[in-house]
Design an enzyme around this catalytic site. Structure first.
Site, PDB file in Angstrom:
ATOM      1  N   ASP A  78       0.819  -1.216   0.000  1.00 30.48           N
ATOM      2  CA  ASP A  78       0.000   0.000   0.000  1.00 30.48           C
ATOM      3  C   ASP A  78       0.850   1.262   0.000  1.00 30.48           C
ATOM      4  O   ASP A  78       0.476   2.274  -0.602  1.00 30.48           O
ATOM      5  CB  ASP A  78      -0.939   0.005   1.205  1.00 30.48           C
ATOM      6  CG  ASP A  78      -2.198  -0.795   0.943  1.00 30.48           C
ATOM      7  OD1 ASP A  78      -2.152  -1.706   0.085  1.00 30.48           O
ATOM      8  OD2 ASP A  78      -3.227  -0.524   1.575  1.00 30.48           O
ATOM      9  N   SER A 467      -5.147   4.950   5.258  1.00 29.90           N
ATOM     10  CA  SER A 467      -4.135   4.045   5.762  1.00 29.90           C
ATOM     11  C   SER A 467      -4.145   4.118   7.283  1.00 29.90           C
ATOM     12  O   SER A 467      -4.536   5.140   7.862  1.00 29.90           O
ATOM     13  CB  SER A 467      -2.765   4.463   5.238  1.00 29.90           C
ATOM     14  OG  SER A 467      -1.737   3.848   5.976  1.00 29.90           O
TER      15      SER A 467
END
Length: 553
Positions: A78, A467
């Protein structure tokens, strides 16, 4: 044995010939065949050492009398995929991982599975597969990264992501930023804070699908290799006793997971993954019930990015068993819930709380409510999620004018161009499961706000997600999303947005008549042109409040 379908009897002579081509002896074929699902690759730092974990798992399987056969699973980093087209594929990869494991385990009927994930969507994708297949399974993650040391202080990935905003704002030199590049991620493992990867590795242990230490033993310690060997041995016990994932991941396990989630202040992404995991287990998950848990459970552990401690500190303080011991003292968990090695009562009896600053008691908790909250109101009738434990006290209640951006890129451009002022509520829309498609993480905008020193005066609201590195008044998962006709689509610059996190409210302060006029006049934004996997994903994905799972039909 399940594997007899591919190895036993006259009709399986050609199958045994193919196994012979793999170098397997008759003795090996007579043992249980264990699939070892490894996410090892050379693009994710958290995965670069998983070959060592896999070898240890396979050694444990052989010691216990089984035959290991390894096969791969994909994974997206990510952090590397952040703020470009790669992030469109991160959340969708979760479904692909689950599907690919299902394909491998059904085409080749293994007797059991050992899963070796480490980062972000790989962990929930593998959990979804384990519950869908419901054959004996156990997890052993690669473990967390250690924090680094740069510019005279302890640092982690959070600091690197906030550096661009600080450099743009003149708060950091490029030389100091280079120090972060060199030292904020010092080696292998899932990045050192309570980000999504570590949140999900911890919850895998809490749900009972991994041995103690799965979520917290650092990647570089030999204890991680020992854990992998024990996981390899344990899968044979689970096969012998006929214990399958759905025997472990029950309603009690999900409730325990939610309680621990609140005590630990995990990533908001858990509010996407827990519903998806529960769905595969055949269990219900009502997002509206989350606040009831959060209101009861104190925030006992505060790790980076919300706090100063990292996963290694939690491990040294006694790990997750010690956290569960604390929650049991407060009568907040069900200790009869099963695990791969017994029950939570068994683990708690052995647990020791070694550091009461890292794992606090109720009287000294960071707050008397949990680290996550779900907000409701006209802007989010189906819910929005915020990491309450990472919000500065002065931003828990805030009303400010909207500053709207129709993509993450436009938001970052606006931030660096000085278009956002203190007090604004930054709105980033058309980034939801369908609108993205893929529900990108808005880490770059939240990190820019923090790096520019605006996190104490500005909130960010999005139908995308965050995130675990994100901090501040970052409110995501707004449902319904803009692309599905949610009120997000009709906000205009200057509209007042009211945020009241303690009372779980988020409201667009525009009267109904004006909203009706906007809806009548507005030409819907055409969907983005996408092809391939994203096109199929957009056609099938559900809303964030359902975990962004794919429709069964």
């Amino acid at each position: 044995m399940r594997s007899d379908m591919m190895k036993t009897g006259v009709d399986r002579i050609p199958h045994r010939a193919l196994f012979r081509a793999l170098g397997l002896t008759d003795e090996e074929l007579q043992r249980p065949i264990i699939g070892v699902v490894s996410a090892k690759n050379e693009i994710i730092p958290g995965h670069m050492h998983l070959d060592k974990i896999a070898e240890a798992v396979k050694a444990g399987i052989r010691m216990a009398g089984g035959t290991p056969i390894e096969f791969p699973a994909i994974g997206v980093c990510d952090g590397i995929a952040m703020n470009h087209e790669g992030m469109f594929y991160s959340l969708p990869s979760r479904e692909h991982i689950a599907d690919s494991v299902e394909i491998m385990a059904m085409a080749h009927p293994f007797d059991g599975l050992v899963f070796i994930p480490n980062c972000d969507k790989i962990v929930p994708g593998m959990l979804m597969a384990a519950l869908r297949l419901n054959i004996p399974a156990i997890f052993c993650s690669g473990g967390p990264m250690l924090p680094g040391l740069a510019n005279g202080r302890q640092v982690a990935l959070t600091d690197a992501f906030e550096a661009p905003g600080a450099v743009h704002a003149g708060k950091m030199t490029e030389t100091e930023a280079q120090e972060l590049i060199e030292h904020s991620c010092p080696g292998c493992g899932s990045c050192a804070g309570m980000f999504t990867a570590n949140s999900m590795n911890c919850l895998t242990e809490i749900l009972g699908m991994a041995l103690p230490g799965n979520g917290t033993i650092p990647a570089v310690e030999s204890q991680r290799i020992l854990l992998a060997k024990h996981a390899g041995m344990k899968i044979l016990d689970l096969i012998r006793d006929g214990i399958c994932p759905r025997d472990i991941v029950t309603e009690a396990a999900i409730r325990n997971g939610l309680a621990a989630d609140m005590a630990l202040g995990c990533s908001t992404n858990t509010m996407l993954h827990l519903p998806a995991i529960a769905h595969e287990a055949g269990l219900g998950f009502d997002l509206r019930g989350v606040n009831a848990v959060s209101d009861r459970v104190p925030h006992l552990v505060k790790l980076n990015p919300a706090g100063q401690h990292c996963l290694v500190d939690l491990n040294n303080a006694g790990g997750l068993s010690a956290v569960m011991k604390r929650l049991h003292e407060l009568d907040l968990i069900d200790v009869t819930a099963k695990t791969v090695d017994g029950t939570w009562a068994d683990r708690i009896r052995k647990a020791v709380i070694r550091d009461t600053d890292v794992i606090r008691d109720k009287a000294h908790a960071y707050s008397q409510t949990g680290g996550l909250a779900v907000l409701y109101g006209n802007l989010a009738p189906d819910g929005a999620v915020v990491k309450r434990g990472a919000v500065l006290p002065e931003m828990l209640v805030h009303t400010g004018p909207a500053k709207c951006f129709d993509s993450e890129e436009l938001c970052c451009q606006g931030l660096y161009a000085g278009k956002v002022a203190a007090g604004d509520v930054v709105v980033v829309r058309y980034e939801g499961p369908k609108g993205g498609p893929g529900m990108r993480e808005m880490l770059s905008p939240t990190a820019a706000l923090a790096g520019m020193g605006l996190d104490s005066t500005c909130a960010l609201v999005t139908d995308g997600r965050f995130s675990g590195v994100s901090r501040g008044a970052s409110i995501g998962h707004v449902s319904p999303e803009a692309a599905a006709g949610g009120l997000m689509a009709y906000i205009r610059d200057g509209d007042l947005i009211s945020i009241d996190i303690p009372n779980h409210r988020i409201e667009l302060l525009v009267d109904e008549d004006e909203l009706a006029r906007r809806k009548a006049d507005m030409v819907p934004q055409p969907p983005k042109v996408v092809t391939g996997y994203l096109k199929r994903y957009r056609a099938m994905v559900t809303s964030a409040n359902f975990g962004a799972i794919l429709r069964d039909e």
